[in-house]
Design a protein around this motif. Structure first.
Motif, PDB file in Angstrom:
ATOM      1  N   SER A 147       7.233  -0.759  -4.126  1.00  0.00           N
ATOM      2  CA  SER A 147       7.093  -1.960  -3.306  1.00  0.00           C
ATOM      3  C   SER A 147       8.066  -1.957  -2.133  1.00  0.00           C
ATOM      4  CB  SER A 147       7.297  -3.213  -4.158  1.00  0.00           C
ATOM      5  OG  SER A 147       8.608  -3.245  -4.706  1.00  0.00           O
TER       6      SER A 147
ATOM      7  N   MET B  13      -4.935  -7.525 -13.537  1.00  0.00           N
ATOM      8  CA  MET B  13      -5.745  -8.178 -12.515  1.00  0.00           C
ATOM      9  C   MET B  13      -7.146  -8.498 -13.049  1.00  0.00           C
ATOM     10  SD  MET B  13      -6.237  -9.521  -9.594  1.00  0.00           S
ATOM     11  CE  MET B  13      -5.120  -9.091  -8.273  1.00  0.00           C
TER      12      MET B  13
ATOM     13  N   ASN C 185      -0.048 -11.162  -6.739  1.00  0.00           N
ATOM     14  CA  ASN C 185       0.452 -10.148  -5.819  1.00  0.00           C
ATOM     15  C   ASN C 185       1.922 -10.379  -5.462  1.00  0.00           C
ATOM     16  OD1 ASN C 185      -1.722  -8.123  -4.599  1.00  0.00           O
ATOM     17  ND2 ASN C 185      -2.764 -10.051  -5.049  1.00  0.00           N
ATOM     18  N   CYS C 186       2.356 -11.627  -5.417  1.00  0.00           N
ATOM     19  CA  CYS C 186       3.777 -11.897  -5.166  1.00  0.00           C
ATOM     20  C   CYS C 186       4.623 -11.492  -6.365  1.00  0.00           C
ATOM     21  CB  CYS C 186       3.981 -13.375  -4.846  1.00  0.00           C
ATOM     22  SG  CYS C 186       3.327 -13.878  -3.238  1.00  0.00           S
TER      23      CYS C 186
ATOM     24  N   HIS D  62       3.749  -9.071  -8.433  1.00  0.00           N
ATOM     25  CA  HIS D  62       3.638  -7.612  -8.553  1.00  0.00           C
ATOM     26  C   HIS D  62       3.423  -6.993  -7.161  1.00  0.00           C
ATOM     27  CE1 HIS D  62       3.408  -7.932 -12.887  1.00  0.00           C
ATOM     28  NE2 HIS D  62       2.361  -8.718 -12.816  1.00  0.00           N
TER      29      HIS D  62
ATOM     30  N   PHE E  55       1.575  -3.681  -6.651  1.00  0.00           N
ATOM     31  CA  PHE E  55       0.110  -3.603  -6.729  1.00  0.00           C
ATOM     32  C   PHE E  55      -0.477  -3.371  -5.342  1.00  0.00           C
ATOM     33  CE2 PHE E  55      -4.141  -5.527  -6.743  1.00  0.00           C
ATOM     34  CZ  PHE E  55      -4.717  -4.873  -7.820  1.00  0.00           C
ATOM     35  N   PHE E  56      -0.052  -4.173  -4.371  1.00  0.00           N
ATOM     36  CA  PHE E  56      -0.562  -4.024  -3.004  1.00  0.00           C
ATOM     37  C   PHE E  56      -0.144  -2.687  -2.424  1.00  0.00           C
ATOM     38  CE2 PHE E  56      -0.777  -4.616   1.551  1.00  0.00           C
ATOM     39  CZ  PHE E  56      -1.959  -5.339   1.719  1.00  0.00           C
TER      40      PHE E  56
ATOM     41  N   LYS F  76      -8.436 -10.044   1.643  1.00  0.00           N
ATOM     42  CA  LYS F  76      -7.525  -8.895   1.689  1.00  0.00           C
ATOM     43  C   LYS F  76      -6.757  -8.850   3.004  1.00  0.00           C
ATOM     44  CE  LYS F  76      -9.791  -5.847  -1.631  1.00  0.00           C
ATOM     45  NZ  LYS F  76     -10.434  -4.538  -1.868  1.00  0.00           N
TER      46      LYS F  76
ATOM     47  N   LEU G 242      -4.210 -11.573   2.815  1.00  0.00           N
ATOM     48  CA  LEU G 242      -3.162 -11.264   1.836  1.00  0.00           C
ATOM     49  C   LEU G 242      -2.058 -10.417   2.455  1.00  0.00           C
ATOM     50  CD1 LEU G 242      -2.146 -11.351  -1.098  1.00  0.00           C
ATOM     51  CD2 LEU G 242      -3.517  -9.299  -1.529  1.00  0.00           C
TER      52      LEU G 242
ATOM     53  N   LEU H  65       1.841 -11.619   2.339  1.00  0.00           N
ATOM     54  CA  LEU H  65       2.910 -10.862   1.687  1.00  0.00           C
ATOM     55  C   LEU H  65       3.993 -10.422   2.665  1.00  0.00           C
ATOM     56  CD1 LEU H  65       0.854  -8.625  -0.782  1.00  0.00           C
ATOM     57  CD2 LEU H  65       2.065 -10.764  -1.251  1.00  0.00           C
TER      58      LEU H  65
END
Length: 223
Positions: free
Chosen positions: A47, A92, A125-126, A128, A131-132, A187, A190, A194
């Motif tokens: 990340s 997910m 997503n915040c 993890h 993941f993104f 997407k 997102l 993020l």
């Protein structure tokens, strides 16, 4: 007296057998904890630096272990990413099962559906961020890409099941296209969400919800 000695010996043998059987379980538990430790460290590294720039040395350093310890469990960075990605995608999918279910339009306004779904996926997503980084990186392992494609297909299908009751007269092909566009808009939004924090993140999340609502209203009507 000999009989008592024999029984005592049998009890000792039983205790030794139980202890011998318990040792592999303890080793397995320690191994699972070590794997979890390495995957948590990998998630932080991915990340922060992305998959391409990450290294096994950086992951081992983040986990507080030697590279040799890491290699006892994973042969390379790709294996770590595949295991981490598989676990995150499993979580997910559980979110899909809980959130993306058929809705009664008469009971739940479209605004509520959008807000609840977007908030849940943003929260995931915040929580993890790796993941993104793994799913959208430029050089992710092929197996992760394949699993992500399958996850995308599932997501679109679930969005279709939500949209269909809101637009009962729309042709199935139109609902499919709309579902694809909704996922695409989500997407794109997102990534912006993020990239920001705190109030700005919340503001971008609201913009995403507004964009989806404005896009969907012509399909579902003003109701």
């Amino acid at each position: 007296m000999p009989e008592k000695t024999e029984k005592a010996g049998a009890g000792t043998a039983g205790t030794e057998t139980a202890a011998a059987e318990d040792r592999p379980r303890r080793r397995q538990a320690r191994g699972e904890r070590r794997i979890a430790q390495l995957l948590e460290a990998a998630a932080r590294v991915f990340s922060t630096t992305g998959y391409t720039a990450a290294s096994t040395n950086a992951i081992a350093r983040e986990a507080g272990v030697s590279p040799g310890t890491l290699y006892q469990f994973f042969p390379n960075k790709e294996a770590i990413a595949i295991e981490l990605g598989s676990r995150l995608m499993h979580e997910m999918r559980q979110s899909y099962d809980e959130v993306l279910t058929p809705i009664d339009p008469a009971a739940t306004p479209l605004e509520e559906v959008i807000a609840g779904t977007v908030d849940r996926f943003i929260e995931f997503n915040c929580r993890h961020p790796a993941f993104f980084a793994l799913m959208h990186g430029p050089d992710i392992p092929g197996r992760i890409a394949e699993e992500h494609d399958a996850l995308h297909t599932t997501l679109v299908a679930r969005v279709e099941t939500i949209l269909a009751p809101f637009a009962p007269d729309a042709p199935p092909a139109a609902v499919t296209r709309t579902a694809q566009m909704c996922v695409g808009i989500y997407k794109a939004g997102l990534e912006l969400i993020l990239a920001h924090e705190d109030d700005e993140r919340e503001a971008y999340a609201q913009e995403l919800k507004s964009a989806l609502l404005c896009y969907l209203r012509p399909l579902v009507g003003t109701s």
